[in-house]
Design a protein around this motif. Structure first.
Motif, PDB file in Angstrom:
ATOM      1  N   UNK A 163      41.993  40.650  52.761  1.00 20.29           N
ATOM      2  CA  UNK A 163      43.302  40.987  53.337  1.00 20.29           C
ATOM      3  C   UNK A 163      44.438  40.482  52.455  1.00 20.29           C
ATOM      4  N   UNK A 164      45.570  41.207  52.582  1.00 22.39           N
ATOM      5  CA  UNK A 164      46.703  40.888  51.697  1.00 22.39           C
ATOM      6  C   UNK A 164      47.133  39.427  51.805  1.00 22.39           C
ATOM      7  N   UNK A 165      47.083  38.874  53.005  1.00 20.84           N
ATOM      8  CA  UNK A 165      47.556  37.487  53.145  1.00 20.84           C
ATOM      9  C   UNK A 165      46.615  36.473  52.477  1.00 20.84           C
ATOM     10  N   UNK A 166      45.442  36.951  52.007  1.00 19.64           N
ATOM     11  CA  UNK A 166      44.507  36.033  51.330  1.00 19.64           C
ATOM     12  C   UNK A 166      44.694  36.044  49.803  1.00 19.64           C
ATOM     13  N   UNK A 200      44.401  45.248  36.612  1.00 17.93           N
ATOM     14  CA  UNK A 200      45.655  45.086  37.362  1.00 17.93           C
ATOM     15  C   UNK A 200      46.025  46.393  38.083  1.00 17.93           C
ATOM     16  N   UNK A 201      45.746  47.518  37.438  1.00 15.90           N
ATOM     17  CA  UNK A 201      46.029  48.815  38.068  1.00 15.90           C
ATOM     18  C   UNK A 201      45.162  48.991  39.320  1.00 15.90           C
ATOM     19  N   UNK A 202      43.880  48.634  39.211  1.00 13.95           N
ATOM     20  CA  UNK A 202      42.970  48.768  40.354  1.00 13.95           C
ATOM     21  C   UNK A 202      43.398  47.825  41.483  1.00 13.95           C
ATOM     22  N   UNK A 205      46.187  49.384  43.261  1.00 13.73           N
ATOM     23  CA  UNK A 205      45.727  50.448  44.176  1.00 13.73           C
ATOM     24  C   UNK A 205      45.176  49.838  45.473  1.00 13.73           C
ATOM     25  N   UNK A 206      44.524  48.699  45.342  1.00 13.34           N
ATOM     26  CA  UNK A 206      43.924  48.074  46.536  1.00 13.34           C
ATOM     27  C   UNK A 206      44.952  47.362  47.401  1.00 13.34           C
ATOM     28  N   UNK A 207      45.903  46.680  46.762  1.00 12.12           N
ATOM     29  CA  UNK A 207      46.770  45.763  47.528  1.00 12.12           C
ATOM     30  C   UNK A 207      48.262  46.013  47.364  1.00 12.12           C
ATOM     31  N   UNK A 208      48.636  47.016  46.559  1.00  8.33           N
ATOM     32  CA  UNK A 208      50.062  47.290  46.355  1.00  8.33           C
ATOM     33  C   UNK A 208      50.753  46.147  45.623  1.00  8.33           C
ATOM     34  N   UNK A 209      52.059  45.996  45.904  1.00 12.75           N
ATOM     35  CA  UNK A 209      52.888  44.994  45.196  1.00 12.75           C
ATOM     36  C   UNK A 209      52.294  43.586  45.305  1.00 12.75           C
ATOM     37  N   UNK A 210      51.606  43.295  46.427  1.00  9.98           N
ATOM     38  CA  UNK A 210      51.040  41.954  46.608  1.00  9.98           C
ATOM     39  C   UNK A 210      50.015  41.599  45.529  1.00  9.98           C
ATOM     40  N   UNK A 211      49.509  42.616  44.838  1.00  7.90           N
ATOM     41  CA  UNK A 211      48.486  42.348  43.810  1.00  7.90           C
ATOM     42  C   UNK A 211      49.062  41.529  42.658  1.00  7.90           C
ATOM     43  N   UNK A 212      50.392  41.492  42.543  1.00  6.82           N
ATOM     44  CA  UNK A 212      50.984  40.713  41.432  1.00  6.82           C
ATOM     45  C   UNK A 212      50.720  39.213  41.608  1.00  6.82           C
ATOM     46  N   UNK A 213      50.272  38.813  42.806  1.00  9.78           N
ATOM     47  CA  UNK A 213      49.940  37.393  43.042  1.00  9.78           C
ATOM     48  C   UNK A 213      48.612  36.995  42.399  1.00  9.78           C
TER      49      UNK A 213
END
Ligand code: PEP
Length: 266
Positions: A163-166, A200-202, A205-213
């Motif tokens: 989940x995004x919050x993780x 990073x692209x994948x 796709x999975x988590x949107x902007x939150x993936x930058x974390x």
């Protein structure tokens, strides 16, 4: 906020308890002399039998740069009939903060599958560990031209239901199997950067902007000759090093020179 740069090592099955404690004490002393404008995240992943003393030596050290201690693997269950395995609760009890999941030797020597890695990732995140998921293609997969598909598959299965919050507890290490260990051929910095971009692209796709974390680290025959070029790549947030890090002074020299190169490039 200062940019974070990650450096870590997996000690595999090479150092016993005494050696690990000495190594950590020296690493902490030397690493704390590094002056850098970057925020350095340093982690060491010793064998299970060294974890308790490793955590203690770092806690007692009380230095500003705290080395994060990680485990090389764990079972996804809290307890049960899994002789020889170690549960997340056991690691937590020792004060371990990080767990590595899916190292190439777990996948290829011990035949762990993506869905098993996924169960471990979910369990590690549920228990609040910083979770370092390792991914990477084999030489055969690279030669077939399917590296990107392999990385995307390992991410999509390995991170299923995360989940995004993780995400603030999730790190990824890209370690091409053909680049790891004594027979490894280090990836060129350009190749490593391209694959980090795929990762990073994948993740986007999975988590949107939150993936930058999610930091992405490169591992596989990192050494003093290639560390600077690798860390200068825009998609590489850190270096995950084996052999070149197993002597504390060599590791700190590699870190210092990489940080200096990064500083000069800003
Ligand atoms: C590893 O095994 O994860 C690794 C990166 O090792 P080395 O740097 O020795 O290739």
């Amino acid at each position: 906020m200062k940019k974070k740069v990650y450096f870590g090592t997996n000690l595999k099955m090479y150092k016993g308890n005494g050696e690990t404690v000495n190594y950590l004490a020296e690493l902490s002393r030397l690493a704390n002399q590094i002056e850098s404008p970057f925020d350095v995240e340093l982690f060491v992943i010793p064998s299970y039998t060294s974890l308790k003393d490793a955590v203690n030596v770092i806690e007692q050290d009380n230095k500003p740069l705290v080395i994060r201690i990680g485990a090389q693997n764990m079972n996804s269950h809290d307890n049960g009939q899994f002789t020889g395995d170690i549960s997340p609760l056991m690691l937590k009890e020792l004060g371990v903060k990080l767990v590595m999941i899916g190292h190439s030797e777990r996948r290829h020597v011990f035949r762990e599958t993506d869905s098993e890695e996924n169960q471990k990732v979910l369990s590690a995140l549920k228990h609040g560990f910083t979770t370092l998921l390792c991914i990477g293609e084999t030489l055969e997969q690279k030669n077939y031209g399917i590296s990107d598909e392999v990385l995307r598959t390992q991410l999509k299965i390995g991170l299923h239901n995360v989940e995004k919050q993780q995400l603030s507890h999730l790190w990824i290490a890209y370690e091409p199997v053909w680049a790891i260990g004594v027979n490894g051929i280090p990836a060129s910095s350009q190749y490593a950067n391209e694959k980090h971009q795929v990762i990073k692209q994948c993740l986007f796709e999975l988590f949107g902007e939150d993936s930058s974390k999610i930091p992405t680290l490169y591992g596989g025959s990192v050494n003093p000759d290639n560390a600077n070029d690798l860390i200068l790549q825009p998609n590489i947030d850190g270096l995950f090093t084996g052999r070149s890090a197993w002597q504390a002074d060599n590791f700190v020299r590699l870190i210092s020179q990489a940080l200096r190169a990064k500083q000069e490039a800003v």
